[in-house]
Design an enzyme around this catalytic site. Structure first.
Site, mmCIF file in Angstrom:
data_model
loop_
_atom_site.group_PDB
_atom_site.id
_atom_site.type_symbol
_atom_site.label_atom_id
_atom_site.label_comp_id
_atom_site.label_asym_id
_atom_site.label_seq_id
_atom_site.Cartn_x
_atom_site.Cartn_y
_atom_site.Cartn_z
ATOM 1 N N CYS B 340 19.245 -0.214 8.468
ATOM 2 C CA CYS B 340 20.186 -1.230 7.621
ATOM 3 C C CYS B 340 19.686 -2.490 7.739
ATOM 4 C CB CYS B 340 21.706 -0.840 7.881
ATOM 5 S SG CYS B 340 22.140 -0.066 9.207
ATOM 6 N N ARG B 369 16.134 6.353 19.209
ATOM 7 C CA ARG B 369 17.085 6.543 20.070
ATOM 8 C C ARG B 369 17.163 7.053 21.275
ATOM 9 N NH1 ARG B 369 21.569 7.446 14.753
ATOM 10 N NH2 ARG B 369 20.385 5.906 13.696
ATOM 11 N N GLN B 387 14.853 9.125 8.850
ATOM 12 C CA GLN B 387 16.059 9.647 8.031
ATOM 13 C C GLN B 387 15.534 9.423 6.587
ATOM 14 O OE1 GLN B 387 18.245 6.281 9.512
ATOM 15 N NE2 GLN B 387 20.001 7.645 10.343
ATOM 16 N N ASP B 389 16.672 7.862 4.157
ATOM 17 C CA ASP B 389 17.832 6.872 4.076
ATOM 18 C C ASP B 389 17.731 5.903 2.766
ATOM 19 O OD1 ASP B 389 19.915 5.363 5.471
ATOM 20 O OD2 ASP B 389 18.551 4.342 6.780
ATOM 21 N N HIS B 391 20.345 2.306 1.197
ATOM 22 C CA HIS B 391 21.384 1.307 1.197
ATOM 23 C C HIS B 391 21.471 0.810 0.027
ATOM 24 C CE1 HIS B 391 20.057 1.693 5.490
ATOM 25 N NE2 HIS B 391 21.600 1.698 5.756
ATOM 26 N N LYS B 475 34.173 7.143 5.168
ATOM 27 C CA LYS B 475 32.949 7.917 4.983
ATOM 28 C C LYS B 475 33.168 9.266 4.573
ATOM 29 C CE LYS B 475 32.355 9.451 9.691
ATOM 30 N NZ LYS B 475 31.387 9.899 10.844
ATOM 31 N N HIS B 523 26.148 3.125 3.273
ATOM 32 C CA HIS B 523 24.841 3.824 3.809
ATOM 33 C C HIS B 523 24.813 5.348 3.436
ATOM 34 C CE1 HIS B 523 25.043 0.653 7.045
ATOM 35 N NE2 HIS B 523 26.134 0.504 6.528
#
Lengths: 661, 661
Positions: B340, B369, B387, B389, B391, B475, B523
């Site tokens: 992000c 991570r 991901q 991913d 945004h 979410k 997200h």
């Protein structure tokens, strides 16, 4: 007695002490006059420095035509520039002043803030110094004496450098001409006169003392010089043209990429339009990989330090790497500086038979290297980049074919982006050096095979450079010439006898003889790094990408609001056909909308009005050729599709003739 | 006097000291009998623990049907298991014994090496303890006394924990039943009898004391328990089925991925076949991104620590992150734990107008991570993952449509891979908590909008979980049920009012009113992580990927060497048509070649012999349905193409009925 051998093999004896100048003069006064500097047994030497009094030496007298002489003259010119600056302003502290690939710079600490307006003044002072015909004189002094000398001259940076950087040197080297004196290893031309008139101060920028951001900022003055005024003019023209094409400027204007200080210097953010170009290139490369039977893999961006200890990249290259990530549990990871160790782990993930070879593993692999902050720039000098990387594991017998395949693939890819001006440099080993791994017989075979392949392929301007091999194997580099005549090193194909060896990863395959054998590894990246390649492409095309690469290929522009519905219908049709298309339906004047699209370098503008709607056509405007008149939508799409499929490169410059493709 | 309020809102007063059991009994002896544990004001409490003597409490009596009661019973069962082990072997040192999502474990230090052969013995001892109906008793002691107590029992790990981990606690809590005593915060059921017979010891593994690899290795005994024997049987069946489908085993067998200790634990190497699956998924996702008007970007895998200080992820989440990279020049970088902040930098790379919104930035973003080493496993629990991913930056007014789009896209994507059994969990805020950023009015509007969208879309098994919102916004999570009934959390869509705020990145767009406004951020990652998703897919399909996802879709098998030329021609035709095809032309027997292809789970085998060549056909063998007889090559391709385009999922299990799609 001294015996001097010349490059043509002739020899001459001298019984008294002589310099290279004396030797040249003894052959002909004209040669002595043309001499700039000399090379003795492969080492540069000042023209007037004494040669040994006895023994044998090989001597080359270097004249203006020799690149080494140009570099030496530029070094002398840097000293003259520094002298001029010291004459013009008080309290100048001298830092360092080396040459670069195309010129030189000198770093100063001075109160006056240098600007372009000062350049003529400095140049005029330099002209005076050059006309004064001051000889360059070499001196060698004990370090202590040198410190006292610079203390007396109040040159604090020089004092510091002598006390720290040169702390282990008992004696230090100087050059003097006129009133100017500098710590310097040389070499220099014999007199300021030889610099001539073809020099120019180019720019001024900030730089830190010894590159350390915690120390004071200095002013770095860049200049260049040539022996020939025409060459200087050509260089300045190229710089001017390069400035217009600067990918950092165009990249910002067109929204292609950004670099953000909070993310970090040298770390590229690909904005949507730049990412679109990269995506198109990646898709194209993937097609090539399939065609050449590569297998794609994905690997993580880190690895345990141990992996790089085995590969030998750590700690050997740690200066140019990001520091390790130290975890509390004792694990240490390195951001990967190259992809080969990971691909080797994949090769080793199962037992390989000769029937499985060649194994060709490809990945768009992002790697990270810590370039010095002064070196980082735009997309071409970065700290993180993605290679179009692959590693081939093959038998000795397969090396020739695989190497040929890599060369052909690189040629195809360069041709596809319209970069058809290139040369290939073969880097072979220096036979007298012992820095190379692997036995001589394999090297001989490999070098001969590579040379044979390249010759058979009639590669343009093929050169063989001895001593330019990697320590692990011979290689071929592609050096591409861009639209304005600059050379860029791009793709590379390298043989590797080191990483597969028992000393490193100990790779194996089971041969037809049912025994283990060591495969050869080939590292190859046709474009090199996507960041650098796209940066160069931006400059090559000055942002005007050919249709197949343009992030926005087509823009639909309405004459008035009445035609919006029809415009949107055309846009939708084009999109459904796979084109990258946008629409401008604002109520602005058509002229303004065209100007905007033209500034954004959109290849085709489709103007739609009521007449177009009635006819089922669009009025096509070509970025280069302007208005092409009304064309049926279906014909338009056929035309565009043909241009995309042919990967045609059409640039405005072509018509002017300065661009060669 | 104590006033007790029950879940149905009814109230009852008690004037003497009572326990939850007493209260239940006062309502009905049957309720007291069924009671396992209680919840007072939202906190679990032992059934026989005294309630406060005055004031008001809300009391829930939990019976076997309540998940909390099952967890408490399992905790008691872990104590019973530890007791059994101590009875069976001498010198057992107790470590910790918590519950897990599906059972419990207990760590021991003992000389005897536990193995599956010991399980019946331990279970039989447990049965005796359970039958003995020993009550669980709670004790509170001063820490000093507790240390003396465990010293007396020679429980050195407990002594150490009291002296270090619990050094700040003046009083410590114990549970006792029979001769067994353990440091424990509880809670427990009232007696061993309630454990019943539906328990099972499952496995034994190594574990370090307090997870510290520098300390001694312990033996971790895993078990599970249910109130109902049928549920245990179903769970054991699921475990058995899961074992057969273990993606770590299948991934190795089929050559899909590898994890290598030299590269690092939890870092996945995608081997060519696994990478092919990922590539197909990525291409599919890219198509969806284009359809939904996303823009693709690429960002580096690191960022300066400052970036994560602004986002609030550093140092707040530093426990689960890789350590920073500390450079000599003072720069500090973090391997990115999420994408992000980088996408925000791209949003901020130019001034945005309301006309530009929504901005949808997508990236296959690899993040890192540092999961605990004990937690890392295969592809589903990793330290680096990519991901799918994106945004979205939009106005308040656009939130509903964008959220709906994200939900639809996730539904499409799950349907495409045949995962059509899922439920959606809406995570809303706890209105009484002050941990949430953003004002209450916006939250109310957002939550109401999300709920409305989900209801309009008739999402299956929609649940709203209060207190499950992220602190920055509400979410929706997709929880998918796989072939054997296990639930996996995959895609997520999250609103974010935090990162755009002035306290964080201060994002803006210029509104129609020509003033700056704050955008809302969404997200979303439909599949979550590609590593985890493919790991789950491997288990879901037990390695038998549907045609559109299979890395090798078709294999051509020759009956004899005579047909090799025809076989290669068929292979070439299929490849040219875009299929992933290989050929097996070895002189092996056909039966052996079919068996091999079947083991590799190749969807279609095309057997070619001389008759096939003459007829221009192939004899098709389906991985599931076996021999389909001769089919013309063109018809074959049409059949395969239709199956690929429909993304049809055909599994052997479907015929058996255990798989629901």
């Amino acid at each position: 007695m001294l015996t001097v051998t010349f490059p043509d093999g002739s020899r001459k004896d001298f019984s008294s002490s002589v310099s290279s100048y004396d030797v040249a003069h003894s052959i002909s006064p004209a040669l002595a006059k043309a001499a700039m500097v000399a090379e003795v047994d492969g080492e540069l030497i000042d023209l007037h420095a004494p040669l040994p009094e006895r023994g044998e030496v090989v001597l080359r007298i270097l004249a203006k035509k020799d690149p080494e002489a140009l570099d030496v003259m530029r070094h002398s010119c840097a000293h003259v520039m520094a002298q001029a600056v010291m004459r013009l302003w008080d309290g100048v502290q001298l830092a360092f002043g080396p040459t670069t690939a195309n010129g030189f710079y000198y770093d100063f600490d001075l109160d006056h803030s240098l600007s372009e307006e000062d350049f003529p003044l400095i140049e005029s002072e330099m002209t005076k110094i050059i006309a004064a015909d001051e000889p360059f004189e070499w001196l060698l002094k004990p370090r202590d004496e040198a410190i006292e000398l610079f203390r007396g001259l109040d040159q604090q940076l020089k004092v510091e450098h002598l006390e720290t950087g040169l702390a282990d040197e008992p004696m230090v080297s100087f050059y003097r001409h006129g009133e100017f004196l500098d710590l310097c290893r040389g070499k220099h031309i014999s007199s300021t006169r030889h610099i001539g008139k073809a020099f120019k101060i180019l720019s001024v920028a900030g730089a830190y003392w010894k590159g350390d951001a915690k120390r004071q900022q200095l002013q770095r003055l860049y200049g260049t010089a040539f022996f020939d005024a025409k060459e200087l003019a050509e260089h300045l023209r190229q710089l001017e043209e390069a400035k217009k094409r600067d990918h950092r400027v165009i990249g910002k204007q067109l929204g292609l990429f950004a670099v953000n200080p909070t993310v970090g210097s040298g770390l590229v953010l690909w904005l949507p339009k730049g990412a679109a170009i990269r995506g198109i290139l990646e898709d194209y490369i993937k097609g090539e990989l399939r065609r050449w039977n590569y297998e794609t893999v994905y690997t993580p961006h880190i690895g345990r330090v141990e992996l790089y200890e085995i590969s030998g990249h750590y700690p050997y290259y740690s200066d140019s790497q990001f520091a390790p990530i130290d975890m509390d549990d004792g694990e240490r990871y390195l951001l990967k500086p190259m992809n080969c160790p990971h691909h080797i782990m994949i090769y080793q993930s199962k037992l390989r038979s000769y029937r499985d070879l060649p194994v060709r593993l490809a990945e768009f692999g992002s790697v990270y290297r810590y370039e010095q902050s002064g070196e980082v720039s735009g997309m071409t000098r970065v700290r993180g980049f993605t290679q179009d990387d692959a590693h081939i594991f093959c038998t000795e017998d397969q090396v020739t074919d695989e190497f040929r395949g890599c060369i052909e693939m690189t040629q195809n890819m360069l041709a596809a982006v319209g970069m058809d001006q290139y040369r290939v440099r073969l880097g072979f080993r220096d036979r007298d050096s012992d820095k190379y791994v692997g036995n001589a017989e394999i090297w001989d075979r490999a070098e001969a095979a590579l040379q044979k392949v390249c010759e058979e392929m009639h590669l343009p301007d093929l050169t063989i450079e001895l001593g330019e091999a990697a320590f692990y194997g011979p290689k071929a580099d592609f050096v591409v010439t861009d639209c304005i005549g600059r050379e860029w090193q791009l793709g590379t194909v390298q043989l590797d006898y080191n990483l597969p060896s028992a000393m490193r990863f100990g790779l194996e395959y089971i041969g037809a003889d049912n025994r283990p054998h060591e495969p050869v590894m080939i590292h190859r990246a046709p474009l090199g790094s996507l960041e650098r390649f796209v940066g160069i492409l931006i400059e090559h095309f000055a942002g005007a990408f050919p249709l197949w690469l343009a992030p926005e290929q087509i823009r639909v522009l309405t004459v008035s609001e009445k035609s919006e519905e029809y415009g949107r219908q055309v846009e939708k049709e084009l999109r459904a056909a796979g084109f990258r298309v946008a629409g401008d339906y604002r109520s602005q004047k058509l002229g303004a909308k065209i100007r905007e699209a033209q500034l954004e370098l959109i290849p085709y503008m489709l103007v739609v009005g009521e007449k177009d709607r009635e006819a089922g056509s669009v009025t096509v405007r070509d970025r280069i050729d302007g208005d092409l008149g009304p064309i049926k939508v279906a014909d338009c799409m056929a035309k565009f599709r043909e241009e995309v499929e042919a990967k045609r490169v059409r640039t405005a410059a072509k018509r002017g003739g300065s661009c060669s493709h």
